[in-house]
Design a protein around this motif. Structure first.
Motif, short mmCIF file in Angstrom:
data_model
loop_
_atom_site.label_atom_id
_atom_site.label_comp_id
_atom_site.label_asym_id
_atom_site.label_seq_id
_atom_site.Cartn_x
_atom_site.Cartn_y
_atom_site.Cartn_z
N LEU A 123 0.83 -1.21 0.00
CA LEU A 123 0.00 0.00 0.00
C LEU A 123 0.86 1.26 0.00
O LEU A 123 0.60 2.21 -0.75
N ASN A 124 1.92 1.29 0.81
CA ASN A 124 2.71 2.51 0.92
C ASN A 124 3.53 2.76 -0.34
O ASN A 124 3.55 3.89 -0.85
N SER A 125 4.18 1.74 -0.85
CA SER A 125 5.03 1.95 -2.02
C SER A 125 4.20 2.21 -3.27
O SER A 125 4.67 2.86 -4.21
N THR A 126 2.94 1.75 -3.29
CA THR A 126 2.09 1.96 -4.46
C THR A 126 1.32 3.27 -4.39
O THR A 126 1.24 4.02 -5.36
N TYR A 127 0.75 3.56 -3.23
CA TYR A 127 -0.14 4.72 -3.10
C TYR A 127 0.29 5.74 -2.05
O TYR A 127 -0.41 6.73 -1.83
N GLY A 128 1.41 5.50 -1.38
CA GLY A 128 1.91 6.47 -0.41
C GLY A 128 1.11 6.54 0.87
O GLY A 128 1.13 7.56 1.56
N ARG A 129 0.41 5.47 1.21
CA ARG A 129 -0.41 5.43 2.42
C ARG A 129 -0.04 4.22 3.27
O ARG A 129 0.41 3.19 2.76
N GLY A 130 -0.26 4.31 4.57
CA GLY A 130 -0.11 3.17 5.45
C GLY A 130 1.27 2.55 5.43
O GLY A 130 2.29 3.24 5.38
N ARG A 131 1.32 1.23 5.47
CA ARG A 131 2.55 0.46 5.51
C ARG A 131 2.54 -0.63 4.45
O ARG A 131 1.48 -1.12 4.07
N ASP A 132 3.73 -1.01 4.01
CA ASP A 132 3.88 -2.21 3.20
C ASP A 132 4.02 -3.42 4.12
O ASP A 132 4.54 -3.31 5.24
N TRP A 133 3.57 -4.57 3.64
CA TRP A 133 3.88 -5.82 4.32
C TRP A 133 5.35 -6.18 4.07
O TRP A 133 5.91 -5.82 3.03
N PRO A 134 5.97 -6.95 4.96
CA PRO A 134 7.34 -7.41 4.69
C PRO A 134 7.36 -8.59 3.71
O PRO A 134 8.43 -9.00 3.26
N ILE A 135 6.18 -9.16 3.42
CA ILE A 135 6.07 -10.25 2.44
C ILE A 135 5.14 -9.82 1.32
O ILE A 135 4.36 -8.88 1.47
N SER A 136 5.22 -10.53 0.20
CA SER A 136 4.40 -10.20 -0.96
C SER A 136 3.26 -11.20 -1.11
O SER A 136 3.25 -12.26 -0.47
N TYR A 137 2.34 -10.87 -2.00
CA TYR A 137 1.27 -11.80 -2.32
C TYR A 137 1.84 -13.12 -2.84
O TYR A 137 1.37 -14.21 -2.47
N ASP A 138 2.87 -13.04 -3.69
CA ASP A 138 3.43 -14.25 -4.27
C ASP A 138 3.99 -15.18 -3.20
O ASP A 138 3.92 -16.41 -3.33
N GLU A 139 4.55 -14.60 -2.14
CA GLU A 139 5.09 -15.43 -1.06
C GLU A 139 3.99 -16.13 -0.27
O GLU A 139 4.23 -17.18 0.32
N LEU A 140 2.80 -15.56 -0.27
CA LEU A 140 1.71 -16.13 0.51
C LEU A 140 0.74 -16.95 -0.34
O LEU A 140 -0.09 -17.68 0.21
N GLU A 141 0.87 -16.87 -1.67
CA GLU A 141 -0.12 -17.51 -2.55
C GLU A 141 -0.26 -19.01 -2.28
O GLU A 141 -1.37 -19.55 -2.21
N LYS A 142 0.84 -19.69 -2.12
CA LYS A 142 0.81 -21.13 -1.84
C LYS A 142 -0.02 -21.41 -0.59
O LYS A 142 -0.83 -22.35 -0.56
N TYR A 143 0.15 -20.60 0.44
CA TYR A 143 -0.53 -20.83 1.72
C TYR A 143 -2.00 -20.44 1.64
O TYR A 143 -2.84 -21.03 2.32
N TYR A 144 -2.32 -19.46 0.79
CA TYR A 144 -3.73 -19.17 0.54
C TYR A 144 -4.43 -20.41 -0.03
O TYR A 144 -5.53 -20.78 0.38
N GLY A 145 -3.78 -21.05 -1.01
CA GLY A 145 -4.37 -22.24 -1.60
C GLY A 145 -4.54 -23.36 -0.58
O GLY A 145 -5.58 -24.04 -0.53
N LEU A 146 -3.52 -23.56 0.27
CA LEU A 146 -3.61 -24.59 1.31
C LEU A 146 -4.71 -24.26 2.31
O LEU A 146 -5.45 -25.15 2.76
N ALA A 147 -4.82 -22.98 2.66
CA ALA A 147 -5.85 -22.57 3.62
C ALA A 147 -7.24 -22.77 3.04
O ALA A 147 -8.17 -23.21 3.75
N GLU A 148 -7.42 -22.46 1.78
CA GLU A 148 -8.73 -22.67 1.16
C GLU A 148 -9.12 -24.14 1.18
O GLU A 148 -10.29 -24.48 1.38
#
Length: 543
Positions: A123-148
């Protein structure tokens, strides 16, 4: 594992979705696991009967939790948030509704299970608001699939969840485990009428079974997701607690953890819990996981002041309890000319998102959802107060039920260190422990989002040939708390690192929505589940 020894490879505080998932994964891997839950164990049939027998049924969806409408226990030694348990310090009241029972708050959640968009991690690096996460969507995508797969998510592949009407997002490596439920008349009609105005209807991914799944029956459309699914078609955290126990984990309810102890190297050595009678006991482990809810987790850490951690465990940064967020919203109730007949099927399914775009530099993102409920008792009480009786009462009840639509808007809230959980110095529970004290406020960014959403709702009114009968702009919290043990790479401005391990303590992990770096406007449950599976994998590699 012997419960008398009160030692395990891993001790988990909290038996909600995060604690249950982590416990189940580690128990299946052959690790000894002890899960401590502050509240009691509850049974579905008893909850359903309590609710069925209650003469007054209040709506959890509308945050009216007091009184007989809630079938869940709130124990003096482990209060849930039905009464005045939380201390409010304003300026905005932070209404929230969490349960302290085995299985946690997902017993009564609406079942929405969304992934975050890739842009929501930066959010911050894209729109200058709030904070960025220390991880990306790509790093979490595998775990999203497992969680689903673990939670049994029902969804619609290929739709643009950003609401912009462009390419499908986010990118998925696997389809939803189950296809969407059949759409009711109301959902189909609203989608058709609002699509004609350029809006993009989105079918919400959720945790109700559309086919038999892991011993869960198909959703029967009871329309009782809040406060409890009567047949267990909807996922809740107790299901993974059952899995954990079936693989050897031990769950101890009515065990209120109140203190953690560390050594001079920063390793957590033990924790202490109290029973309802006030007696206490010590627990040791190799690794500790705190998954006690976004409000209760910082409370525990702040109570745990030690010689080596004088500001509380994991709090060298003074960030424990700070950055309290939610998807605080507004609502509009309207009466349509044509009957829509809400009240059949899931309580939520159709949403209209405004999640991404340049507008986010100046205004909060949001989603607009229609509440598929028919609060007949509420309508009846209102009409009786007006003196309506007899056959006219029947006619008016049917008219209100068929033509009334309740729209709710959920907004993102930026992380703000001044919004926080602290310990009350005036108010204590039955065990003598301080209750959480909350300070919460909303900024111009949030208010700018409400202006955009009201433009959309005014358009909805025209497209549906409806009239607005009630507008509530009074900061409705959506029971999606996050941020109080925020994740980051810098130990100076965060509590846990990218692995959700405490910066200060090498054998302490924190799980749940409290670690989220930004709130998004979407329900945070699936993200918490994905992070929890990632934590379990990390712990396994260490053990």
């Amino acid at each position: 594992m012997s419960t008398e020894s009160l030692h395990a490879d891993v001790v988990i505080v909290g038996s909600g979705i995060s604690g249950g998932l982590i416990g189940a994964q580690l128990a299946k891997a052959g690790k000894s696991v002890l899960i401590l839950e502050a509240g009691p164990r509850v049974k579905r049939n008893e909850i359903v009967e309590t609710y069925r027998s209650s003469p007054v049924k209040l709506s959890l969806a509308n945050s009216k939790l007091q009184g007989a409408g809630s079938p869940f226990p709130s124990m003096p030694y482990a209060p849930s948030t039905y009464g005045d348990y939380l201390e409010q310090n304003g300026p905005v009241k932070y209404n929230t509704s969490y349960l302290r029972v085995v299985g946690g708050t997902t017993w009564h959640f609406g079942s929405a299970l969304w992934r975050l968009l890739p842009s929501e991690f930066k959010l911050n690096s894209t729109y200058g608001r709030g904070r960025d996460w220390p991880i990306s969507y790509d790093e979490l995508e595998k775990y999203y699939g497992l969680a689903e797969a673990e939670l049994g998510v029902t969804g619609t592949d290929g739709q643009d969840e950003s609401g912009a009407g462009g390419a499908p997002s986010p990118t998925r490596a696997s389809p939803f485990p189950m296809k969407q439920l059949p759409l009711t008349y109301m959902f189909r009609t609203l989608a058709e009428k609002l699509s004609a105005g350029g809006y993009h209807p989105i079918w919400e991914p959720h945790g109700r079974a559309s086919q038999p799944y892991n011993q869960r029956p198909v959703c029967a459309g009871n329309n009782n997701c809040n406060p409890v699914c009567p047949i267990g078609a909807k996922y809740d955290g107790s299901m993974h607690c059952d899995i954990a126990e079936s693989h050897g984990a031990v769950i101890m309810p009515n065990s209120v953890v109140y203190k953690l102890e560390d050594d001079e190297q920063g390793r957590i050595q033990a924790l202490w819990f109290k029973r309802p009678d006030g007696s206490g006991q010590k627990v040791t482990a190799k690794i500790f996981v705190i998954a006690a809810h976004t409000i209760e987790t910082p409370k525990l850490l702040l109570m745990s002041k030690t010689k080596h951690s004088p500001n509380g465990i994991a709090n060298s940064s003074d960030m424990v309890g700070r950055n309290l967020m939610d998807t605080t919203g507004i609502s509009v109730t309207m009466k349509t000319r044509d009957p829509m007949w809400p009240g059949q099927g899931p309580t939520e399914l159709l949403v209209f998102n405004r999640r991404d775009g340049e507008f986010r530099r100046n205004a909060a993102q949001y989603k607009i959802k229609v509440r598929n409920t028919a609060p007949v008792a509420q309508y009846t009480a209102q009409l009786l107060e007006e003196g309506v009786l007899g056959s006219e009462l029947d006619r008016r009840i049917q008219e209100m039920t068929a033509h009334t639509l309740a729209w709710a808007v959920d907004f993102e809230v930026l992380p703000n260190p001044n919004n926080r959980v602290t310990l009350s110095t005036k108010k204590f529970d039955a065990l003598g422990l301080p209750v959480p004290s909350l300070h919460y406020d909303l900024d111009d960014y949030w208010h700018a989002g409400t202006e955009l959403a009201m433009q959309d709702l005014n358009n909805f009114t025209k497209l549906l040939n409806a009239e607005v009968i009630k507008t509530n702009m009074k900061f409705e919290n959506r029971q999606h708390p996050s941020g109080t043990t925020i994740m980051g790479d810098d130990p100076q401005d965060s509590v846990v690192n990218r692995d959700c391990r405490a910066h200060d303590h090498p054998n302490l992990y924190i799980a749940g929505t409290s670690v989220m770096s930004a709130s998004s406007c979407m329900n945070p449950t699936l993200t918490a589940a994905a992070l929890s599976l990632r934590i379990a994998e990390n712990i396994q590699s260490q053990l």
